[in-house]
Design an enzyme around this catalytic site. Sequence first.
Site, PDB file in Angstrom:
ATOM      1  N   SER A 148       0.863  -1.176   0.000  1.00 48.53           N
ATOM      2  CA  SER A 148       0.000   0.000   0.000  1.00 48.53           C
ATOM      3  C   SER A 148       0.901   1.228   0.000  1.00 48.53           C
ATOM      4  O   SER A 148       2.081   1.140   0.371  1.00 48.53           O
ATOM      5  CB  SER A 148      -0.872  -0.004   1.268  1.00 48.53           C
ATOM      6  OG  SER A 148      -1.516   1.237   1.461  1.00 48.53           O
ATOM      7  N   TYR A 161      -2.078  -0.545  10.656  1.00 49.43           N
ATOM      8  CA  TYR A 161      -2.131  -0.943   9.255  1.00 49.43           C
ATOM      9  C   TYR A 161      -0.821  -0.583   8.556  1.00 49.43           C
ATOM     10  O   TYR A 161      -0.237  -1.414   7.846  1.00 49.43           O
ATOM     11  CB  TYR A 161      -3.312  -0.261   8.568  1.00 49.43           C
ATOM     12  CG  TYR A 161      -3.428  -0.578   7.095  1.00 49.43           C
ATOM     13  CD1 TYR A 161      -3.866  -1.818   6.671  1.00 49.43           C
ATOM     14  CD2 TYR A 161      -3.117   0.378   6.135  1.00 49.43           C
ATOM     15  CE1 TYR A 161      -3.983  -2.114   5.318  1.00 49.43           C
ATOM     16  CE2 TYR A 161      -3.229   0.100   4.784  1.00 49.43           C
ATOM     17  CZ  TYR A 161      -3.660  -1.151   4.383  1.00 49.43           C
ATOM     18  OH  TYR A 161      -3.767  -1.430   3.039  1.00 49.43           O
TER      19      TYR A 161
END
Length: 250
Positions: A148, A161
């Site tokens: 990501s 995350y």
Amino acid sequence: MTSINGPSPVDGKIVLITGASSGIGEATARRLAADGHHVVLGARRVDRLAVLAEELRAAGGRADHGHLDVTRLDSVRAFAGQAHDRHGRVDVLVNNAGVMPLSTVDALRVDDWNQMIDVNLRGTLHGIAAVLPLMRARGAGHIVNVASTSAHRVDPTAAVYCATKYAVRALSEGLRQESRDIRVTLVSPGYTRTELTDHGGDPEVRAAVHEMSERLGIPAAAVADAIAYAIAQPDGIDVNDLIIRPTGQG
């Protein structure tokens, strides 16, 4: 594991895709099957995989599908082993399965933390553990880890995350440096229109991120195109790091 359309084309690769029931995984399956590769689809939602497999068959593609829980090493090894037994090799693993239940750290959503660690990081490690010996034995292979833009920056509400995605980035670079015959690619999408923002985490944070993804997000197919590009490179060319995000993302 259910097979469709018989053997792979001679020039196609055997590509394992985790988290293939939706989002980037589904889009990658569609793109790579259209490119002539034999895709092996894994996820917990086998009903969705079956529907996707039927659609790929109708379009002339080739695929297997089977149940996969990336948090369990035995499940991932069985998934990879069945593909290897059926096709005689595993050319590519797309480590795509991921979750993103966001919240501030002081919310102490420990179960969400553990889920992200188990799926995003441990699941990626399990995928590597399952295919690396097979690839080493052949002296060839390609591992694509989907991270990501959160592997490159940290934002409030996303600390855990981001920690898992930074870890995937570090893992990918370490594996690359250790490898001379295995290619390693890290793909880091920005805001993408998928189901990732639909589940878990703090409800207010989830709603805000979902709105941002819907407003700015790129289609999952754009990330699939990047993965297809990396896989299509000739032997000896290793595309290591791809960041794909909407131009409007800060």
